[in-house]
Design an enzyme around this catalytic site. Structure first.
Site, short mmCIF file in Angstrom:
data_model
loop_
_atom_site.label_atom_id
_atom_site.label_comp_id
_atom_site.label_asym_id
_atom_site.label_seq_id
_atom_site.Cartn_x
_atom_site.Cartn_y
_atom_site.Cartn_z
N LYS A 52 33.53 43.01 45.73
CA LYS A 52 33.83 44.28 45.13
C LYS A 52 35.11 44.23 44.29
O LYS A 52 35.34 45.08 43.45
CB LYS A 52 34.03 45.34 46.22
N GLY A 53 35.96 43.27 44.55
CA GLY A 53 37.30 43.26 43.99
C GLY A 53 37.37 43.34 42.47
O GLY A 53 38.30 43.91 41.92
N GLU A 81 36.46 37.82 37.46
CA GLU A 81 37.05 37.92 38.80
C GLU A 81 38.35 38.70 38.77
O GLU A 81 39.02 38.79 37.73
CB GLU A 81 37.29 36.52 39.37
N ASP A 82 38.71 39.24 39.92
CA ASP A 82 39.99 39.92 40.05
C ASP A 82 41.11 38.89 40.23
O ASP A 82 42.12 38.95 39.55
CB ASP A 82 39.97 40.91 41.23
N ASP A 99 42.29 32.56 43.87
CA ASP A 99 43.22 32.26 44.95
C ASP A 99 43.01 30.80 45.38
O ASP A 99 43.40 29.89 44.66
CB ASP A 99 42.96 33.28 46.07
N PHE A 150 50.90 38.91 49.13
CA PHE A 150 49.66 39.67 49.29
C PHE A 150 49.72 40.94 48.45
O PHE A 150 50.55 41.80 48.66
CB PHE A 150 49.36 40.00 50.75
N ASP A 191 41.96 44.76 47.65
CA ASP A 191 42.09 45.55 48.87
C ASP A 191 42.90 44.87 49.96
O ASP A 191 43.10 43.65 49.94
CB ASP A 191 40.70 45.84 49.45
N ARG A 226 42.10 49.80 46.90
CA ARG A 226 41.40 49.34 45.69
C ARG A 226 41.58 50.33 44.54
O ARG A 226 41.52 49.96 43.38
CB ARG A 226 39.89 49.19 45.96
P1 IMP Z 1 39.18 32.40 47.02
O1 IMP Z 1 39.70 32.08 45.64
O2 IMP Z 1 37.87 31.76 47.33
O3 IMP Z 1 40.23 32.11 48.07
O4 IMP Z 1 38.87 33.95 47.16
C1 IMP Z 1 39.51 34.87 46.37
C2 IMP Z 1 39.23 36.25 46.93
O5 IMP Z 1 40.16 36.53 47.99
C3 IMP Z 1 39.47 37.30 45.88
O6 IMP Z 1 38.30 37.60 45.17
C4 IMP Z 1 39.99 38.46 46.69
O7 IMP Z 1 38.92 39.26 47.13
C5 IMP Z 1 40.68 37.83 47.87
N1 IMP Z 1 42.16 37.76 47.69
C6 IMP Z 1 42.91 36.67 47.41
N2 IMP Z 1 44.22 36.97 47.32
C7 IMP Z 1 44.31 38.30 47.54
C8 IMP Z 1 45.43 39.22 47.57
O8 IMP Z 1 46.61 38.90 47.37
N3 IMP Z 1 45.11 40.53 47.83
C9 IMP Z 1 43.83 40.95 48.04
N4 IMP Z 1 42.76 40.12 48.03
C10 IMP Z 1 43.00 38.81 47.78
MG MG Z 2 36.95 39.35 45.12
#
Ligand code: IMP
Ligand code: MG
Length: 179
Positions: free
Chosen positions: A42-43, A98-99, A102, A151, A158, A164
């Site tokens: 949803k992000g 993507e939002d 990470d 964070f 979220d 959000r």
């Molecule tokens: P990754 O890159 O597979 O670790 O996943 C990334 C997802 O983790 C993003 O789409 C977000 O939903 C969540 N995420 C990563 N960092 C944050 C943060 O600082 N705040 C909120 N959600 C986060």
């Molecule tokens: Mg996300």
């Protein structure tokens, strides 16, 4: 809600500026292509809604919901599809929206999955990039801005499904965690 924010990291004007720049770049790069924006819920919903309106060329949109297999097993390299795309991506130039990028674990698996479906092209656009936390070798083709390893919430991001709807991106207070 505002009282739980330690500090505003990116304000509304800065976000609008970033979206405008990304939209202009994407519109230029994809002007002779068949653009399909894919949002991973949803992000990315807020980024998607704003970015698509900053794009001035014809484009299509679709949505996916995924979850990574086996939390903690960072090398599992596969995603579970909760909701798949409605559209066959075969003839599309797909741009994942993507939002935040990470660890990159989920996204790299998603890229593998989508590229196996033979799109005309496949690229990644992320509003935020947290490079310090990367666990796999993945780079976004379009990045709004880099963010520090804190964070953050708001503009789609979220904490426990809240915040959000904040119109800016902020760092959450420790006191708001597990409140
Ligand atoms: P990754 O890159 O597979 O670790 O996943 C990334 C997802 O983790 C993003 O789409 C977000 O939903 C969540 N995420 C990563 N960092 C944050 C943060 O600082 N705040 C909120 N959600 C986060
Ligand atoms: Mg996300």
């Amino acid at each position: 809600m505002q009282a739980d924010i330690e500090k505003v990291l990116i304000n509304e004007e800065e976000l609008a500026e970033m979206i405008k720049r990304l939209g202009a770049q994407i519109s230029e790069d994809y002007k002779d292509k068949n653009l399909l924006l894919v949002s991973v819920l949803k992000g990315s919903v807020v980024t998607m809604a704003d970015l698509m309106r900053a794009i001035t060329i014809p484009c299509s949109i679709d949505f996916m919901v995924v979850s990574s297999y086996g939390k903690g097993t960072e090398t599992s390299g596969s995603v579970k599809i909760i909701k798949d795309l409605d559209i066959s991506i075969k003839d599309y130039d797909v741009l994942i929206v993507e939002d935040i990028l990470d660890s990159g674990v989920t996204l790299s698996s998603l890229i593998e999955l989508l590229s196996s479906r033979g799109p005309a092209s496949l690229k990644l656009c992320t509003l935020l990039d947290k490079p310090d936390r990367r666990k796999v070798d993945i780079k976004a083709h379009y990045v709004g801005t880099k963010v520090p390893d804190a964070f953050i919430v708001g503009y789609g991001l979220d904490y426990a499904e809240k915040y959000r709807n904040l119109p800016y991106i902020g760092i959450l207070k420790d006191s708001a965690i597990n409140k």
